[in-house]
Design an enzyme around this catalytic site. Structure first.
Site, mmCIF file in Angstrom:
data_model
loop_
_atom_site.group_PDB
_atom_site.id
_atom_site.type_symbol
_atom_site.label_atom_id
_atom_site.label_comp_id
_atom_site.label_asym_id
_atom_site.label_seq_id
_atom_site.Cartn_x
_atom_site.Cartn_y
_atom_site.Cartn_z
ATOM 1 N N ASP A 60 0.833 -1.066 0.000
ATOM 2 C CA ASP A 60 -0.166 0.014 0.068
ATOM 3 C C ASP A 60 0.896 1.394 0.057
ATOM 4 O OD1 ASP A 60 -2.222 1.627 0.295
ATOM 5 O OD2 ASP A 60 -2.469 1.285 2.311
ATOM 6 N N LYS A 62 0.176 3.958 -2.388
ATOM 7 C CA LYS A 62 -0.870 5.040 -2.566
ATOM 8 C C LYS A 62 0.028 6.050 -3.918
ATOM 9 C CE LYS A 62 -3.465 5.198 1.454
ATOM 10 N NZ LYS A 62 -2.666 4.088 2.342
ATOM 11 N N MET A 63 0.336 5.342 -4.900
ATOM 12 C CA MET A 63 1.348 6.228 -5.926
ATOM 13 C C MET A 63 0.176 7.186 -6.400
ATOM 14 S SD MET A 63 3.145 3.073 -8.073
ATOM 15 C CE MET A 63 1.835 2.111 -8.241
#
Length: 235
Positions: A60, A62-63
Site C-alpha cells: 500500500d 498510494k502512488m
C-alpha cells in the site's frame, strides 16, 4: 470462497516485523499489508522475501504522480510478488490507466498480475474535512462514487473505501469490482485515528470484498487468536 482479512503491519523495521509475523500463524494462512513506513525503511527486498515465504501481500504505497512516473513505479512493484497495490484515485484516469499498464508490463511470465486498487477518500477524512479543506461540494458518498466510477473506467480492479460506502458502490458500480475496506474495528475497540469505521460483521453485511485490520490484531495479547476470530466474524 473465503473473504480475505488483511493484517495492516504498521511497523517501521524488519526487527519488529520478525517479532510479529510468527504470532500471526503460518505464512500461507496470512495476508499482510505493508505500508510506507516499512517499505521506505527496508526497501523492496523485504517484500520479495516475504512473498517467497508464502505470505500474500498488499503493498500500500498510494502512488500519485504523472502517468509516466506511475507506470514505471508500478512496473517495478509488479516484480515483487505482491497481490494488491494502490494508487490515489484523485490522480485521475490517465494515471490509473498507466499504473495498470505498468503492472501488466512488469509481471513475470507465468505469475498473476497484481490487482490495482484506487484509494477514494481516506477513512480518516470526515465530512467536515471533505467540505472545508478539500472544498468538495459533494456528499462523501457522492465523492467516493465519482472516484470509484473513474477508477473502474480507467482499468482499476477495485477501490479502497470505507465499509460504510460499499453498499452504495455495489449498487452503482457493480459486483465485478473489488471493495477493500480499512477502518475495521471489532466491537468494543477504540476508533483511534479512523473516522468512518465498522465491525467485521457489518463489513460482511454491507458487501466488503476484503477488510484491512491493524491494531486490534497486532496489539492483541494473542495476535493469531484475534486474527482468526476476525476471519470467522467476516466469513
Amino acid at each position: 470462497m473465503t473473504r480475505p482479512v488483511i493484517v495492516a503491519l504498521d511497523l517501521d523495521n524488519e526487527k519488529k516485523l520478525n517479532e510479529l509475523l510468527p504470532k500471526l500463524g503460518k505464512p500461507e494462512n496470512v495476508f499482510i499489508k505493508i505500508g510506507m513506513e516499512l517499505f521506505f525503511n527496508e526497501g523492496p527486498a523485504i517484500v520479495r522475501n516475504l512473498s517467497r515465504q508464502g505470505y500474500q501481500i498488499f503493498l500500500d504505497l498510494k502512488m500519485s504522480d504523472i502517468p509516466n512516473t506511475v507506470y514505471n513505479g508500478a512496473k517495478a512493484l509488479a516484480q515483487l510478488g505482491i497481490t494488491y497495490t494502490t494508487v490515489h484515485a484523485l490522480g485521475g484516469s490517465q494515471m490509473i490507466k498507466a499504473a495498470k499498464e505498468g503492472l501488466i508490463a512488469g509481471t513475470p511470465v507465468g505469475k498473476n498480475i497484481p490487482k490495482l486498487l484506487a484509494v477514494t477518500e481516506l477513512t480518516s477524512i470526515s465530512d467536515d474535512i471533505l467540505h472545508e479543506e478539500q472544498n468538495c461540494n459533494l456528499s462523501m458518498n457522492q465523492q467516493v462514487l465519482s472516484l470509484a466510477e473513474t477508477a473502474k473506467k480507467a482499468g482499476a480492479d477495485g477501490v479502497i473505501c470505507s465499509p460504510l460506502e460499499v453498499k452504495n458502490l455495489r449498487q452503482n458500480v457493480g459486483d465485478d469490482f473489488l471493495y477493500v475496506t480499512p477502518g475495521i474495528r471489532p466491537a468494543g475497540n477504540a476508533k483511534d485515528d479512523q473516522s468512518r469505521v465498522a465491525t467485521p460483521a457489518q463489513a460482511k453485511e454491507w458487501g466488503s470484498t476484503a477488510i484491512v485490520v491493524g491494531r486490534p490484531i497486532t496489539l492483541a495479547t494473542n495476535p493469531e487468536a484475534a486474527y482468526e476470530a476476525i476471519k470467522k466474524e467476516f466469513n
